[in-house]
Enzyme design. Structure first.
Site, PDB file in Angstrom:
ATOM      1  N   GLU A  33       0.837  -1.208   0.000  1.00 28.71           N
ATOM      2  CA  GLU A  33       0.000   0.000   0.000  1.00 28.71           C
ATOM      3  C   GLU A  33       0.869   1.254   0.000  1.00 28.71           C
ATOM      4  OE1 GLU A  33      -3.081  -0.242  -0.684  1.00 28.71           O
ATOM      5  OE2 GLU A  33      -3.105  -2.416  -0.421  1.00 28.71           O
ATOM      6  N   HIS A  71       1.790   2.109  -3.540  1.00 25.97           N
ATOM      7  CA  HIS A  71       0.707   2.812  -4.247  1.00 25.97           C
ATOM      8  C   HIS A  71       0.656   4.279  -3.803  1.00 25.97           C
ATOM      9  CE1 HIS A  71      -1.132  -0.654  -6.069  1.00 25.97           C
ATOM     10  NE2 HIS A  71      -1.589  -1.187  -4.959  1.00 25.97           N
ATOM     11  N   ASP A 116      -4.460  -5.194  -9.190  1.00 25.27           N
ATOM     12  CA  ASP A 116      -3.725  -4.041  -9.734  1.00 25.27           C
ATOM     13  C   ASP A 116      -3.274  -4.324 -11.156  1.00 25.27           C
ATOM     14  OD1 ASP A 116      -3.881  -2.953  -7.181  1.00 25.27           O
ATOM     15  OD2 ASP A 116      -1.930  -3.766  -6.602  1.00 25.27           O
TER      16      ASP A 116
HETATM   17 ZN    ZN Z   1      -2.448  -3.099  -4.762  1.00 20.75          ZN
END
Ligand code: ZN
Length: 323
Positions: free
Chosen positions: A105, A108, A180
């Site tokens: 995370e 991202h 993703d």
């Molecule tokens: Zn992800």
């Protein structure tokens, strides 16, 4: 994903949602930190009923927390629940998995914060919700109906950020990035086949949607030659790997920041966009406020199963959302 399965239903835009929220907020005591504009921005795709539900949920949560007013924390929490399902704090997650999720995370969030055309980070969390172990939510500064090539490329890079971060931190990759990868690939394919954003020029390749209803095997019917099909695949691969490499270089360079974010996530579970920006700017991070007291145990873990809190969110999820 925001680009496929688009259901054509007229849902209120950001101004519409603001108006609807205002109406519902009048019925409950609201704390001074509640920002209706932020709430409206953070709820794209919500119908009027969803918004009513959101306000109702937040009020119930505030009551469970013995508060006299409903604060932004309750609205955030209830919005996430309507959007992504209830928190699953009881889910057994190993420390190792938690660490991988924090870096994933963090990857991202950090890319979203530093890439010039990416939407700003709203929140990043490693609290598991629904099927996701963690989540990074971006918040467009205004409602977007049209995307530029640069924005799409940054989005693909942000999608890749999770996988890249795992690889950089652990020299190992996990299945956590499957969604993703799917999103990034789909976006790249549409850039090539629909939006004329590749070396193949401004042409449409393949007819979509209708073909599915005619019982065709594939989402797109192939109205181009085998040679073109090969070129399309090459272009899709090129777009995704270019953005992967770009994200990889950036995260390598900022690995120390990535580690700071991951460690903060392991300690605090959620960070907001401001905190991520503070790390990016090399400032000292304002630590998250102490979370409000947990609701009484009667409802703690079973909130999701109680009928009154199930919010069927049937519409598309247009908000950039990476897990
Ligand atoms: Zn992800």
């Amino acid at each position: 994903g925001r680009f496929d399965r688009r259901v054509v239903v007229n849902r209120p835009d950001v101004r519409g949602r603001e108006g609807i929220l205002q109406v519902h907020l009048r019925k409950i005591p609201v704390g001074p930190d509640v920002n209706v504009v932020t709430l409206a921005k953070a709820t794209p795709g919500f119908s009027g009923a969803d918004l009513a539900n959101l306000v109702n949920e937040a009020a119930l949560l505030a009551a469970r927390r013995n508060q006299k007013v409903v604060n932004m924390a309750e609205f955030e929490s209830s919005k996430d629940k309507v959007l992504m399902g209830a928190e699953r704090k009881s889910m057994m997650i190993t420390d190792e998995e938690k660490k991988v999720t924090a870096y994933h995370e963090g990857g991202h969030a950090l890319l979203a914060a530093i890439l010039p055309h990416a939407d700003p980070v709203h929140k990043v969390t490693i609290i598991p919700r629904g099927m996701a172990l963690g989540l990074t939510q971006q918040l467009p500064s205004e409602e977007k109906h049209n995307w530029t090539k640069e924005q799409l490329e940054d989005r693909i890079a942000v999608c890749m950020g999770g996988r890249i971060a795992e690889d950089l931190a652990f020299k190992a990759i996990s299945t956590g990035a499957s969604n993703d990868i799917e999103q990034a690939t789909e976006m790249a394919r549409r850039m090539v086949c629909e939006w004329g954003m590749s070396a193949l020029g401004p042409l449409a390749y393949g007819k979509k949607d209708e073909a599915i209803f005619l019982g065709k095997e594939f989402g797109r019917s192939q109205d181009y030659s085998e040679a073109t099909a090969i070129q399309i695949d090459e272009e899709v691969r090129r777009i995704v790997t270019t953005q992967f490499d770009r994200g990889n270089a950036l995260l390598k360079e900022r690995f120390a920041d990535l580690t700071t974010i991951a460690e903060a996530l392991l300690e605090h579970e959620s960070l907001d966009g401001t905190q991520i920006l503070q790390i990016v700017r090399g400032e000292k991070m304002n630590l998250p406020p102490v979370p409000p007291p947990a609701p009484p145990p009667v409802v703690a873990e079973t909130e999701a199963e109680k009928p009154e809190v199930i919010a069927p969110f049937l519409g598309p999820m247009p908000e950039p959302k990476l897990s």
